[in-house]
Design an enzyme around this catalytic site. Structure first.
Site, short mmCIF file in Angstrom:
data_model
loop_
_atom_site.label_atom_id
_atom_site.label_comp_id
_atom_site.label_asym_id
_atom_site.label_seq_id
_atom_site.Cartn_x
_atom_site.Cartn_y
_atom_site.Cartn_z
N GLY A 62 7.86 2.52 1.74
CA GLY A 62 6.84 1.95 0.86
C GLY A 62 6.66 0.48 1.19
O GLY A 62 7.63 -0.27 1.27
N ALA A 63 5.40 0.07 1.37
CA ALA A 63 5.14 -1.27 1.90
C ALA A 63 5.87 -2.39 1.14
O ALA A 63 6.60 -3.19 1.74
CB ALA A 63 3.63 -1.51 1.92
N ARG A 77 9.33 -0.37 11.77
CA ARG A 77 8.13 0.45 11.49
C ARG A 77 6.92 -0.47 11.65
O ARG A 77 6.94 -1.62 11.17
CB ARG A 77 8.16 1.05 10.08
CG ARG A 77 9.21 2.14 9.88
CD ARG A 77 9.09 2.80 8.53
NE ARG A 77 7.93 3.73 8.47
CZ ARG A 77 7.47 4.28 7.34
NH1 ARG A 77 8.01 3.95 6.19
NH2 ARG A 77 6.45 5.11 7.39
N GLN A 118 6.22 12.82 -0.02
CA GLN A 118 6.50 11.70 -0.93
C GLN A 118 5.87 11.94 -2.30
O GLN A 118 6.38 11.49 -3.32
CB GLN A 118 5.96 10.37 -0.35
CG GLN A 118 6.73 9.82 0.83
CD GLN A 118 6.17 10.26 2.16
OE1 GLN A 118 5.70 11.40 2.30
NE2 GLN A 118 6.23 9.39 3.17
N ASP A 154 -0.59 0.00 3.19
CA ASP A 154 0.43 -0.51 4.09
C ASP A 154 -0.06 -1.74 4.84
O ASP A 154 0.73 -2.61 5.19
CB ASP A 154 0.87 0.60 5.05
CG ASP A 154 1.62 1.66 4.29
OD1 ASP A 154 0.96 2.49 3.63
OD2 ASP A 154 2.87 1.60 4.28
N LYS A 167 -1.08 6.01 3.57
CA LYS A 167 -0.59 7.33 3.98
C LYS A 167 -1.71 8.25 4.43
O LYS A 167 -2.77 8.31 3.79
CB LYS A 167 0.18 7.95 2.81
CG LYS A 167 0.86 9.25 3.12
CD LYS A 167 1.78 9.21 4.34
CE LYS A 167 2.79 8.11 4.22
NZ LYS A 167 3.51 7.84 5.49
C1 LIG Z 1 3.11 0.96 -2.57
S1 LIG Z 1 2.50 1.16 -1.00
C2 LIG Z 1 3.48 2.49 -0.44
C3 LIG Z 1 2.85 3.12 0.75
O1 LIG Z 1 3.85 3.38 1.73
C4 LIG Z 1 3.86 4.77 1.97
O2 LIG Z 1 4.18 5.10 3.27
P1 LIG Z 1 5.70 5.53 3.62
O3 LIG Z 1 6.15 6.49 2.56
O4 LIG Z 1 5.56 6.16 5.01
O5 LIG Z 1 6.48 4.24 3.64
C5 LIG Z 1 2.44 5.17 1.66
O6 LIG Z 1 1.54 4.74 2.65
C6 LIG Z 1 2.23 4.42 0.38
O7 LIG Z 1 0.94 4.31 -0.02
#
Ligand SMILES: CSC[C@H]1O[C@H](OP(=O)(O)O)[C@H](O)[C@@H]1O
Length: 340
Positions: free
Chosen positions: A45-46, A81, A185, A226, A237
């Site tokens: 998560g960003a 990442r 997720q 992100d 995502k």
């Molecule tokens: C609150 S922004 C979180 C953002 O990050 C997630 O990606 P990941 O689970 O691969 O880190 C996804 O894009 C969420 O929207």
């Protein structure tokens, strides 16, 4: 509950790969273990990645006197990442204090953590106010992608902080949670958070999202980000773009909720955003069980990019930007945390 924090000289984080069936906190005192936790999405998560980046530099700076060792470790963490700008932003912000000593680095990293906590509350309030203005006098049925709740930040999160604020204000209707293949997720994390919140919700398969929007099953789509390019194009995502197209077709607001630290003025537009390609095995197997014939290849972009013109509003802790409605492009505001 804090998803990630600095405790007794080390980092403690919730291992999100174990949810929803097991709540396990990891204690990380080795910088390489933090890189591994980022890459396997134990922490994800960003905004959470921004805090992990900053705390990771504090871990390095408090474990060696060698500036070169700190800088090389920071490079590995920064590159763990590619898409969420918050990771490099958090690393760089803490690293800028290195010449002032380890304590200054730690103080800056803790400030990044505390700012994230405050930003999540402000984004919830700004997003809820925006939706009350767009959809006056009604309960708001949200549709979400991935997880943008407290698990994607330190507390509360971004898009799900808006959902939580609406819930606290008695203005939240039923929430539809896209499961968010391949790592789920949505089904694993967002459903877990909504259950803890006591908010009514249902999980849907990703490909049902556009159809259900078109059949009036949701009043707004709420997503995180992100990386937001200077012109407002937004990486989030994979699955976000198709929902944005469907939201436009259905006349439903599509809101991006993200902290200022997700905005990257150095990236002119969406075509310039590096999209993380993850391992094919995440697509053709689940939990170690093959879901496609042996040897089947897969494309696995972890994110997609939504053009600014499909975004109703970009909500941060400081402002609400309406791309295409005369407000300046999101990346043009001079004063941002990154500029400190
Ligand atoms: C609150 S922004 C979180 C953002 O990050 C997630 O990606 P990941 O689970 O691969 O880190 C996804 O894009 C969420 O929207």
């Amino acid at each position: 509950m804090r998803t990630i924090d600095w405790v007794d000289g080390g980092i403690e984080l919730v291992d999100q790969t174990r949810l929803p069936h097991e709540f396990l906190r990891l204690r990380v005192t080795d910088p390489d273990a933090l890189v591994d936790a980022v890459q396997r999405l134990a922490v994800r998560g960003a905004p959470a990645l921004g805090v992990a980046g900053a705390l990771g530099v504090a871990l390095l700076a408090t474990s060696t006197d060698s500036s070169e060792e700190v800088r090389s470790g920071a490079r590995r963490l920064r590159d763990a990442r590619p898409t969420a700008v918050n990771l490099s932003w958090g690393v760089d912000r803490a690293l800028r204090q290195l010449d002032r000593g380890a304590q200054a680095v730690l103080t800056e990293a803790l400030a990044v953590r505390d700012e994230d906590i405050a930003a999540s509350v402000a984004m919830g309030e700004n997003g809820a106010a925006t939706l009350r203005e767009l959809l006056p006098g009604r309960s708001i049925r949200a549709m979400t992608v991935c997880n943008a709740g407290g698990l994607a930040a330190v507390e509360r999160g971004t898009a799900l902080s808006v959902v939580q604020t609406l819930h606290e204000q008695g203005r939240l209707g039923h929430t539809l949670v896209t499961e968010t293949r391949p790592l789920l997720q949505g089904a694993r994390l967002t459903a877990w958070e909504l259950r803890r919140m006591g908010a009514e919700h249902s999980v849907i398969v990703d490909s049902a999202g556009p159809f259900l929007l078109n059949r009036d099953y949701a009043d707004a789509v709420l997503v995180g980000a992100d990386r937001i390019a200077a012109n407002g194009d937004t990486a989030n995502k994979v699955g976000s773009f198709s929902l944005a197209l469907a939201a436009r077709q259905a006349g439903v607001p599509f809101l991006v909720v993200a902290p200022e630290s997700s905005i990257d003025p150095e990236t002119p537009g969406g075509d310039d955003i590096a999209v993380e390609e993850r391992d094919a095995s995440e697509v053709v197997a689940f939990d170690g069980i093959a879901t496609a014939p042996e040897g089947t290849g897969a494309l696995n972009p972890a994110f997609d990019v939504t053009p600014a013109e499909l975004i109703t509003a970009i909500v941060t802790e400081n402002r609400v930007v309406r791309p295409g409605r005369g407000t300046p492009p999101v990346g043009t505001v001079p004063e941002r945390p990154q500029d400190r």
